[in-house]
Design an enzyme around this catalytic site. Structure first.
Site, PDB file in Angstrom:
ATOM      1  N   CYS A 105      36.677  16.719 -18.797  1.00 26.92           N
ATOM      2  CA  CYS A 105      36.585  16.114 -17.478  1.00 26.92           C
ATOM      3  C   CYS A 105      35.953  17.153 -16.553  1.00 26.92           C
ATOM      4  O   CYS A 105      36.389  18.312 -16.525  1.00 26.92           O
ATOM      5  CB  CYS A 105      37.975  15.714 -16.982  1.00 26.92           C
ATOM      6  SG  CYS A 105      37.995  15.171 -15.257  1.00 26.92           S
ATOM      7  N   CYS A 115      39.047  18.357 -13.690  1.00 25.99           N
ATOM      8  CA  CYS A 115      40.230  19.166 -14.064  1.00 25.99           C
ATOM      9  C   CYS A 115      40.065  19.933 -15.373  1.00 25.99           C
ATOM     10  O   CYS A 115      40.928  20.703 -15.750  1.00 25.99           O
ATOM     11  CB  CYS A 115      41.466  18.280 -14.132  1.00 25.99           C
ATOM     12  SG  CYS A 115      41.498  17.126 -15.526  1.00 25.99           S
ATOM     13  N   CYS A 131      31.396   4.349 -22.746  1.00 26.87           N
ATOM     14  CA  CYS A 131      30.177   4.676 -22.003  1.00 26.87           C
ATOM     15  C   CYS A 131      30.567   5.553 -20.816  1.00 26.87           C
ATOM     16  O   CYS A 131      31.256   5.092 -19.904  1.00 26.87           O
ATOM     17  CB  CYS A 131      29.518   3.375 -21.557  1.00 26.87           C
ATOM     18  SG  CYS A 131      27.903   3.606 -20.799  1.00 26.87           S
ATOM     19  N   CYS A 142      40.266   9.932 -16.541  1.00 25.80           N
ATOM     20  CA  CYS A 142      40.970  11.096 -17.068  1.00 25.80           C
ATOM     21  C   CYS A 142      42.450  10.881 -16.757  1.00 25.80           C
ATOM     22  O   CYS A 142      42.818  10.602 -15.611  1.00 25.80           O
ATOM     23  CB  CYS A 142      40.457  12.365 -16.391  1.00 25.80           C
ATOM     24  SG  CYS A 142      41.428  13.833 -16.745  1.00 25.80           S
ATOM     25  N   CYS A 187      43.728  13.928 -14.043  1.00 26.96           N
ATOM     26  CA  CYS A 187      43.367  13.964 -12.619  1.00 26.96           C
ATOM     27  C   CYS A 187      43.007  12.594 -12.053  1.00 26.96           C
ATOM     28  O   CYS A 187      42.855  12.444 -10.843  1.00 26.96           O
ATOM     29  CB  CYS A 187      42.227  14.941 -12.371  1.00 26.96           C
ATOM     30  SG  CYS A 187      40.619  14.396 -13.006  1.00 26.96           S
TER      31      CYS A 187
END
Length: 174
Positions: free
Chosen positions: A83, A86, A154, A131, A134
């Site tokens: 991510c 984070c 995607c 995510c 976060c």
């Protein structure tokens, strides 16, 4: 046409087989629920100075980057996709494939690293994923991926950071 009529029409359209097939929610792989990652309790504004303005729009305002604009779409090395906010690991490179869409695509996420929700932005329900740590928006799951799973995760390239195999993963942020 009155608003109520439009809503009634859309409700009836939702029963069409092709529409309900598009709306299926993808369950995470067995044993991988978002509870395995402790969610951060920080507002989106916390991330504003930690990511680029374009990445912030994608991650925390659910924007979408232009197709074909991410260098990560062409990334072929072994490694881990994190991510961008984070730095939680989300995807292993072994699950990345060329979908022809212009966005980095994966057949599956790392277990327990993402959370899903329904998205009605285009009026046809889609499965959006974030995510799990976060809450940063990553992309959407579609049912047109390769076997054996048949799913295409995607992803916006701006929402990811790539760490090549052999390099240490950075400490989590937040």
């Amino acid at each position: 046409m009155k608003r109520r009529s439009v809503l009634k029409y859309l409700g009836a359209a939702a029963t069409l087989p092709w529409l309900s097939a598009c709306a299926r929610t993808v369950a995470p792989p067995a044993g991988s629920d978002a509870a395995t990652v402790k969610a951060l309790d920080v507002p989106p504004a916390f991330w504003r100075d930690k990511v680029s303005p374009a990445a912030f729009k994608v991650l925390f305002e659910e924007d979408t980057e232009r197709s074909g604009s991410s260098p990560l779409n062409a990334e072929k090395r072994a490694g881990t996709f994190l991510c961008a906010a984070c730095w939680s690991p989300l995807f292993a490179s072994e699950h990345k494939f060329e979908s022809g869409t212009g966005w980095p695509s994966f057949t599956q996420a790392l277990p327990g690293r993402t959370a899903t929700k329904r998205d009605f932005v285009l009026m046809i329900p889609r499965t959006e994923y974030h995510c799990a740590r976060c809450g940063g928006h990553q992309g959407h799951i579609f049912h047109d991926g390769p076997p054996p799973l048949g799913t295409r995760w995607c992803n916006n390239g701006l929402a990811l950071r790539f760490v090549p195999e052999g390099q240490p993963l950075p400490a989590l942020r937040g």
